[in-house]
Design a protein around this motif. Structure first.
Motif: not given
Length: 225
Positions: A8, A10-11, A14, A16-17, A21, A39, A186-187
Motif C-alpha cells: 500500500y 501513499s503520501d 494526500c 485520497w489516502a 484509511q 505500508s 497516492s494511494p
C-alpha cells in the motif's frame, strides 16, 4: 494458506489516502490473517508548497487547491477537513514525515515497542489527522516529536534510528520499491507480486473483490489464458 501480501503506497499529505484509511481498516477486519498490508510511501508531496503553487497557479494557487480538497472532503462523511487546509500552514515536504515514520517503524521491527500496539500504523493516522483536522505543520520535526509523545513513544529512541542512518536506509529502500513498481499515484494498492494494482480513489467493494478473487484463485496457479 499463506496470507496475501498487499503493498500500500501513499503520501501522508494526500487527501485520497486520508479518505481511504477507513477502507484499509475494513479490509483488515474482514480478512484478518488472510492478508498482510505493508505500508509504503510515495513522495507525491515531496516538495509540496513549491509544487502546488506551480501546478495551481492558474487555478487560484494554494487557496484554489484548498477549495479543491474541501470539496472532495464534503463527499465523505467519515472525515473532516479544516477550512484553512493548505493555506494557513503549508507543509514544505512530506518526506520529512515519511522519514520520521520509518524511524517509528524501526522501533517495532527491533522490538523496542510491543508489536501488538501497531504504533507505526497509529502514527501514520495521527500524522494525517493532525494535518487535515488541526492544521499541524507535520513536516516540522518539533511537531513530529509532539505527535510521537502523544502516542507514548520515546523521542530519544526515534531520534536514534534517524541519527544512525537506519531510517534513511529504510526510506531509500521504500523509494526503490516505488521505482520498481512504477508508482505515481497516492494511494496505490499492489497485489499478486505486482501483477494487479488499484490506483487512486478506489471503492471498498473493488478492493474486496480483488482480494476474494486472489483467495479463490491463488497466484501460484497458472493463468488459464
Amino acid at each position: 494458506m499463506t496470507p496475501i501480501r498487499i503493498f500500500y503506497f501513499s503520501d501522508v499529505l494526500c487527501i485520497w489516502a486520508y479518505i481511504a484509511q477507513i477502507r484499509l481498516n475494513e479490509l483488515k477486519t474482514t480478512f484478518e490473517d488472510q492478508i498482510v498490508i505493508e505500508s509504503h510511501f510515495v513522495p507525491i508531496f515531496g516538495f509540496a508548497k513549491e509544487n502546488l503553487e506551480n501546478r495551481w497557479r492558474d487555478k487560484g494557487g494554494l487557496e484554489g487547491y484548498s477549495n479543491h480538497v474541501q470539496e472532495v472532503a464534503k463527499k465523505f462523511n467519515h472525515i473532516s477537513v479544516h477550512p484553512d487546509i493548505w493555506t494557513k500552514f503549508t507543509p514544505v515536504s512530506s518526506t520529512s514525515c515519511h522519514l520520521f515514520l520509518r524511524a517509528i517503524q524501526l522501533l517495532e521491527t527491533k522490538g523496542l515497542v510491543n508489536p501488538s500496539q501497531q504504533v507505526f500504523e497509529k502514527a501514520i493516522w495521527a500524522f494525517r489527522d493532525a494535518f487535515f483536522t488541526k492544521l499541524a505543520n507535520i513536516s516540522d520535526r518539533q511537531v513530529q516529536f509532539q505527535i510521537a509523545e502523544e502516542l507514548g513513544l520515546s523521542i530519544a529512541s526515534i531520534q536514534a534510528q534517524i541519527d544512525s542512518g537506519e531510517a534513511y536506509a529504510q526510506l531509500s529502500k521504500n523509494f526503490d520499491l516505488v521505482k520498481e513498481h512504477i508508482v505515481t499515484v497516492s494511494p496505490t494498492l499492489i497485489f499478486n507480486e505486482g501483477r494487479q494494482r488499484l490506483n487512486g480513489n478506489v471503492g471498498y467493494r473493488i478492493m474486496e473483490a480483488n482480494i476474494r478473487e486472489l483467495l479463490k484463485n491463488p497466484s501460484r496457479e497458472e493463468s488459464w489464458c
